[in-house]
Enzyme design. Structure first.
Site, short mmCIF file in Angstrom:
data_model
loop_
_atom_site.label_atom_id
_atom_site.label_comp_id
_atom_site.label_asym_id
_atom_site.label_seq_id
_atom_site.Cartn_x
_atom_site.Cartn_y
_atom_site.Cartn_z
N ARG A 20 67.21 75.33 -60.88
CA ARG A 20 66.24 76.40 -60.54
C ARG A 20 64.84 75.79 -60.64
NH1 ARG A 20 62.54 79.64 -59.84
NH2 ARG A 20 62.72 81.91 -59.97
N GLU A 31 63.42 86.79 -52.11
CA GLU A 31 64.87 86.98 -52.10
C GLU A 31 65.37 86.92 -50.65
OE1 GLU A 31 66.84 87.28 -54.81
OE2 GLU A 31 65.06 86.97 -56.05
N ARG A 69 71.71 77.71 -65.14
CA ARG A 69 71.04 76.75 -64.28
C ARG A 69 70.02 75.95 -65.07
NH1 ARG A 69 68.98 80.88 -59.71
NH2 ARG A 69 68.08 81.73 -61.63
#
Length: 208
Positions: A101, A109, A143
């Protein structure tokens, strides 16, 4: 009985004018009565500047973590094999996949305006290429949160510069990214060219 009400309305009007409206994306506002730029939220909370430009110059003077500081962080090096969206990629190192990330930025998004374009820009920067991820943290999804570098290119910075990402102020370490974002805003690059109604920060979009 009308005079107290009139007085309160007048005082409220004067206060609103002096305050200069709500907080901007940096958590600050212009105080017209005091001719200052005051910050109440974010990285500069509690600070007062003569202007927004002075604030941006001030944070631009702060540098990224030194190499000595970075040396204690985990480093992942390998080839990018998957792009999930504008701020998430997967690196293959020693036959193991690591989901990354991108640190300190947030991108639209998938269902948001510019979401697909942001992913496309990240893909053009790193897909199929060798990269270095300097890990800062692990998120709740497991992540690795990292600043990613493709050669000399700082990918988080490049995404902001191209107008493909917002600076994620809640998790910001490198204050100079705010200057890069302001330049992209002023130039109306990428998502900053969208109508205001479509330019919604993803952290607000997710909270809907």
């Amino acid at each position: 009985m009308k005079w107290p009400l009139i007085f309160l309305l007048s005082a409220f009007s004067a206060l609103s004018y002096g305050h200069g409206g709500g907080l901007d994306s940096y958590g600050c506002h212009n105080n017209r009565r005091e001719a200052s730029y005051q910050c109440h939220d974010g990285a500069n909370a509690g600070k007062t500047y003569s202007s927004k430009e002075e604030m941006l110059r001030s944070i631009g003077a702060q540098s990224e973590p030194s190499d000595h500081q970075q040396s204690n962080l985990e480093v992942i090096q390998g080839k990018v094999v998957t792009i999930t969206d504008g701020d998430t990629a997967t690196i293959l190192m020693n036959n193991t996949q690591y989901k990354i990330r991108l640190a300190e930025i947030d991108t639209p998004e998938r269902a948001q305006p510019y979401g697909s374009k942001s992913k496309e820009i990240l893909s053009g920067l790193i897909f199929g290429k060798e990269v270095t991820a300097k890990v800062q943290d692990r998120d709740r999804y497991g992540r690795y949160v990292a600043r990613l570098y493709q050669g000399e290119v700082d990918v988080s910075r490049e995404m902001v510069q191209q107008g493909a990402a917002w600076v994620y102020q809640q998790y910001l370490r490198d204050q100079s990214l705010l200057l890069v974002e302001q330049e992209a805003r002023d130039a109306k690059r990428g998502l900053w060219s969208l109508p205001e109604s479509q330019n919604v920060p993803p952290w607000k979009w997710r909270s809907k």
